[in-house]
Write an enzyme that holds these catalytic residues in place. Structure first.
Site, PDB file in Angstrom:
ATOM      1  CD  GLU A   1      13.873   0.232   8.491  1.00  0.00           C
ATOM      2  OE1 GLU A   1      14.391   1.130   9.186  1.00  0.00           O
ATOM      3  OE2 GLU A   1      14.428  -0.850   8.282  1.00  0.00           O
TER       4      GLU A   1
ATOM      5  CD  GLU B   1      10.511  12.097  11.777  1.00  0.00           C
ATOM      6  OE1 GLU B   1       9.397  11.609  11.993  1.00  0.00           O
ATOM      7  OE2 GLU B   1      11.392  11.514  11.143  1.00  0.00           O
TER       8      GLU B   1
ATOM      9  CB  CYS C   1      13.195   8.650   8.047  1.00  0.00           C
ATOM     10  SG  CYS C   1      14.085   7.692   6.816  1.00  0.00           S
TER      11      CYS C   1
ATOM     12  CE  LYS D   1      -1.835   2.877   2.817  1.00  0.00           C
ATOM     13  NZ  LYS D   1      -1.890   4.174   2.134  1.00  0.00           N
TER      14      LYS D   1
HETATM   15  P1  NAP Z   1       2.514   7.612   8.385  1.00  0.00           P
HETATM   16  O1  NAP Z   1       1.408   8.534   8.635  1.00  0.00           O
HETATM   17  O2  NAP Z   1       2.910   6.668   9.461  1.00  0.00           O
HETATM   18  O3  NAP Z   1       2.147   6.828   7.065  1.00  0.00           O
HETATM   19  C1  NAP Z   1       2.939   5.819   6.495  1.00  0.00           C
HETATM   20  C2  NAP Z   1       2.064   4.875   5.735  1.00  0.00           C
HETATM   21  O4  NAP Z   1       1.203   4.187   6.647  1.00  0.00           O
HETATM   22  C3  NAP Z   1       1.140   5.534   4.729  1.00  0.00           C
HETATM   23  O5  NAP Z   1       0.973   4.678   3.628  1.00  0.00           O
HETATM   24  C4  NAP Z   1      -0.152   5.655   5.523  1.00  0.00           C
HETATM   25  O6  NAP Z   1      -1.285   5.789   4.726  1.00  0.00           O
HETATM   26  C5  NAP Z   1      -0.159   4.358   6.280  1.00  0.00           C
HETATM   27  N1  NAP Z   1      -0.961   4.339   7.493  1.00  0.00           N
HETATM   28  C6  NAP Z   1      -1.535   5.369   8.154  1.00  0.00           C
HETATM   29  N2  NAP Z   1      -2.187   4.925   9.244  1.00  0.00           N
HETATM   30  C7  NAP Z   1      -2.012   3.587   9.286  1.00  0.00           C
HETATM   31  C8  NAP Z   1      -2.425   2.549  10.188  1.00  0.00           C
HETATM   32  N3  NAP Z   1      -3.129   2.805  11.269  1.00  0.00           N
HETATM   33  N4  NAP Z   1      -2.054   1.272   9.920  1.00  0.00           N
HETATM   34  C9  NAP Z   1      -1.316   0.977   8.846  1.00  0.00           C
HETATM   35  N5  NAP Z   1      -0.902   1.912   7.949  1.00  0.00           N
HETATM   36  C10 NAP Z   1      -1.238   3.206   8.170  1.00  0.00           C
HETATM   37  O7  NAP Z   1       3.846   8.348   8.004  1.00  0.00           O
HETATM   38  P2  NAP Z   1       4.002   9.503   6.933  1.00  0.00           P
HETATM   39  O8  NAP Z   1       3.583  10.745   7.577  1.00  0.00           O
HETATM   40  O9  NAP Z   1       3.419   9.134   5.655  1.00  0.00           O
HETATM   41  O10 NAP Z   1       5.591   9.453   6.720  1.00  0.00           O
HETATM   42  C11 NAP Z   1       6.457  10.191   7.457  1.00  0.00           C
HETATM   43  C12 NAP Z   1       7.097   9.353   8.549  1.00  0.00           C
HETATM   44  O11 NAP Z   1       7.769   8.225   8.003  1.00  0.00           O
HETATM   45  C13 NAP Z   1       8.162  10.093   9.300  1.00  0.00           C
HETATM   46  O12 NAP Z   1       7.986   9.919  10.674  1.00  0.00           O
HETATM   47  C14 NAP Z   1       9.456   9.458   8.838  1.00  0.00           C
HETATM   48  O13 NAP Z   1      10.512   9.551   9.716  1.00  0.00           O
HETATM   49  C15 NAP Z   1       9.061   8.089   8.565  1.00  0.00           C
HETATM   50  N6  NAP Z   1       9.955   7.461   7.606  1.00  0.00           N
HETATM   51  C16 NAP Z   1      10.838   6.543   8.069  1.00  0.00           C
HETATM   52  C17 NAP Z   1      11.723   5.926   7.189  1.00  0.00           C
HETATM   53  C18 NAP Z   1      12.695   4.906   7.670  1.00  0.00           C
HETATM   54  O14 NAP Z   1      13.223   4.199   6.847  1.00  0.00           O
HETATM   55  N7  NAP Z   1      12.932   4.787   8.955  1.00  0.00           N
HETATM   56  C19 NAP Z   1      11.684   6.252   5.839  1.00  0.00           C
HETATM   57  C20 NAP Z   1      10.761   7.212   5.393  1.00  0.00           C
HETATM   58  C21 NAP Z   1       9.890   7.806   6.304  1.00  0.00           C
HETATM   59  P3  NAP Z   1      -1.768   7.282   4.296  1.00  0.00           P
HETATM   60  O15 NAP Z   1      -0.734   7.821   3.410  1.00  0.00           O
HETATM   61  O16 NAP Z   1      -3.040   7.029   3.612  1.00  0.00           O
HETATM   62  O17 NAP Z   1      -1.921   8.030   5.594  1.00  0.00           O
END
Ligand code: NAP
Ligand code: MG
Length: 490
Positions: free
Chosen positions: A268, A399, A302, A194
């Site tokens: 991650e 963050e 990230c 997804k």
């Molecule tokens: P997010 O809100 O956690 O969303 C990530 C993904 O999860 C999206 O596809 C999101 O869908 C989905 N999602 C949302 N709620 C969910 C749930 N309850 N259960 C399962 N999936 C769910 O994060 P983001 O705001 O998109 O991304 C930014 C974050 O990612 C930052 O905190 C960053 O540090 C982290 N990140 C970490 C890495 C790493 O490798 N450590 C790499 C990149 C990013 P929707 O888009 O529809 O909300």
């Protein structure tokens, strides 16, 4: 503190001519279904949502909103493919398909780059030179492992797990899809992925590539949708392995949901990396490293170097040079080849970044932004630094995920290490010094999964990536990345 040349640039006396990348070769359909069992199908509930260009606020196209019933269909297709085709195929044959994906992706690299920039707002220079080549490199790298798993785990037998449910964020849409899909299918698993809501397009293009590469139907299924669709993927009872990249909050809720099941998982999550500059560092290079570390990809990284720890004796010099350099950064049209900083990915993310600018000021920090113009429409944030911050400030601890840098000073190595480690995260870090011994000492004592020395934000498919503490569980990339997709027997 602008130099005469760059002052001219932002006074309007001298500017680069626009150099937009052409979009003629890009083919985007008006509407995309879900990619299930080798074809694009309509979502069960018939709902679609818009995907928007964050640089113009214009709608690009409509994308299917997958729900539980669609996810179930996708998992069934993945299970069927696992049992009847992919799971039984000779590993060398699987490798051929994965090489094919990599090659087609390379051939279509220009199209992928433009779509990545249109949908997500990142500068074309980055999508062209970083995201797309690295995504293809991941497929090449893991294709090579497909028939060599016995060498990856000498003396053990590596068996595939079954169906992998994967959920990815919006900051590196295609690259994250590659990080997830390539090792999973190389090990003989099948996949339901997804993509993030705001950046689904390159994953859908990847679905086209996967179909063109002739993979058996159901090996890779791509289901767009909202957070609820992500939750349905990770919680599906017939998923054997969960791979998630995203925020720590969602990661935590996933970990809770998986407790008591025997699903394998990798998470991650977020980061708050410290970039540590010693007085003996090559200062000009270090300033470039800081800029690359936090302003690269609008700080939507990230492992971004979102904290700077600079040794007190050179702090004034580093900050002055950094401010100077910030003035030369071009913020604007992501498709322009001169652009350094593109659009913030979504209105929601812009509001989050802006709220942190207010928090920083309210905490008493001094804020400095470059004076560049930004376009009227779209979501933009000028490169920003905070000085006069302390360890307990929220802009130091939390963050922000935008082009915002918190700057602190230190006198001694041990003080730098204590400050660097004093956050809930531990994903990455940087050290700048001309002393090899200091590099060894610092990298050993910093509690971070990746520490770069005299460089920053360098990635390679052969090298493992992942965090300590609230930055996650498990590693992706390299040999370690294979481990997450196999069970090892005697
Ligand atoms: P997010 O809100 O956690 O969303 C990530 C993904 O999860 C999206 O596809 C999101 O869908 C989905 N999602 C949302 N709620 C969910 C749930 N309850 N259960 C399962 N999936 C769910 O994060 P983001 O705001 O998109 O991304 C930014 C974050 O990612 C930052 O905190 C960053 O540090 C982290 N990140 C970490 C890495 C790493 O490798 N450590 C790499 C990149 C990013 P929707 O888009 O529809 O909300
Ligand atoms: Mg978009």
């Amino acid at each position: 503190m602008a130099t005469p040349e760059n002052k001219l640039a932002f006074d309007g006396g001298w500017e680069y001519d626009p150099a937009p990348e052409s979009t003629d070769h890009v083919n985007i359909k008006k509407r995309y279904g879900l990619f299930i069992n080798g074809e694009f199908v309509a979502p069960e509930k018939g709902k679609y949502f818009d995907t928007v260009n964050p640089a113009t606020e214009e709608k690009i196209c409509r994308v299917a909103e997958g729900t539980e019933a669609d996810i179930d269909k996708a998992v069934k297709a993945a299970r069927e493919a696992y049992q009847t085709s992919w799971g039984r195929m000779k590993p060398a044959e699987r490798g051929k398909y994965i090489y094919r994906i990599a090659r087609i992706m390379q051939e279509r690299a220009r199209e992928f780059s433009v779509i990545e920039s249109l949908d997500g707002g990142k500068p074309i220079r980055e999508s062209r030179d970083v995201d797309i080549p690295l995504a293809a490199a991941h497929f090449f790298y893991y294709a090579g492992w497909a028939d060599k798993l016995e060498y990856a785990f000498p003396g053990r037998k590596a068996k595939s797990l079954g169906v992998a449910g994967q959920v990815i964020p919006w900051n590196f849409p295609l690259l994250m899809a590659a990080w997830k899909i390539a090792p999973a299918i190389a090990c003989g698993n099948t996949v339901v992925l997804k993509p993030a809501e705001t950046t689904p397009l390159t994953a859908l293009k990847l679905a086209e590539v996967i179909a063109d590469a002739g993979l058996p139907p159901g090996v890779v299924n791509i289901v767009t949708g909202a957070g609820a669709a992500g939750a349905a993927v990770v919680q599906h009872p017939d998923v054997d392995k969960v791979a998630f990249t995203g925020s720590t909050n969602v990661g935590r809720s996933i970990q809770k949901a998986l407790a008591g099941t025997n699903k394998k998982y990798t998470l991650e999550l977020g980061g708050k990396a410290a970039n540590i500059i010693f007085a003996d560092a090559a200062i000009d290079q270090a300033v470039e490293g800081i800029v690359n570390g936090i302003f690269f990809n609008q700080g939507h990284v990230c492992c971004a170097g979102s904290r700077l720890l600079v040794q007190e004796s050179v702090a004034d010099e580093v900050i002055a040079k950094l401010k100077d350099r910030m003035e030369t950064l071009i913020v604007g049209d992501p498709l322009d080849k001169n652009t350094d900083i593109g659009a913030i990915n979504s209105l929601m993310q812009l509001e989050k970044v802006q709220s942190y600018l207010k928090i920083g000021k309210a905490e008493g920090a001094e804020m400095h932004q470059s004076s560049c113009r930004v376009p009227k429409k779209g979501y933009w944030c000028r490169p920003t630094i905070f000085t006069g911050v302390s360890q307990s400030n929220r802009v130091v601890q939390e963050e922000i995920f935008g082009p915002v840098l918190a700057i602190q000073t230190f006198r001694r190595e041990d003080e730098a290490i204590i400050k660097a480690n004093n956050t809930p995260y531990g994903l990455s870090g940087g050290v700048w010094t001309d002393k090899g011994s200091k590099i060894f000492k610092m990298t050993q004592d910093m509690r971070a999964g990746v520490v770069w020395a005299n460089t920053f934000n360098k990635f390679d498919p052969t090298s493992p990536f992942g965090g300590y503490k609230e930055s996650g569980v498990g590693r992706e990339g390299g040999l370690h990345g294979l481990d997450a997709y196999v069970k090892l027997g005697a």
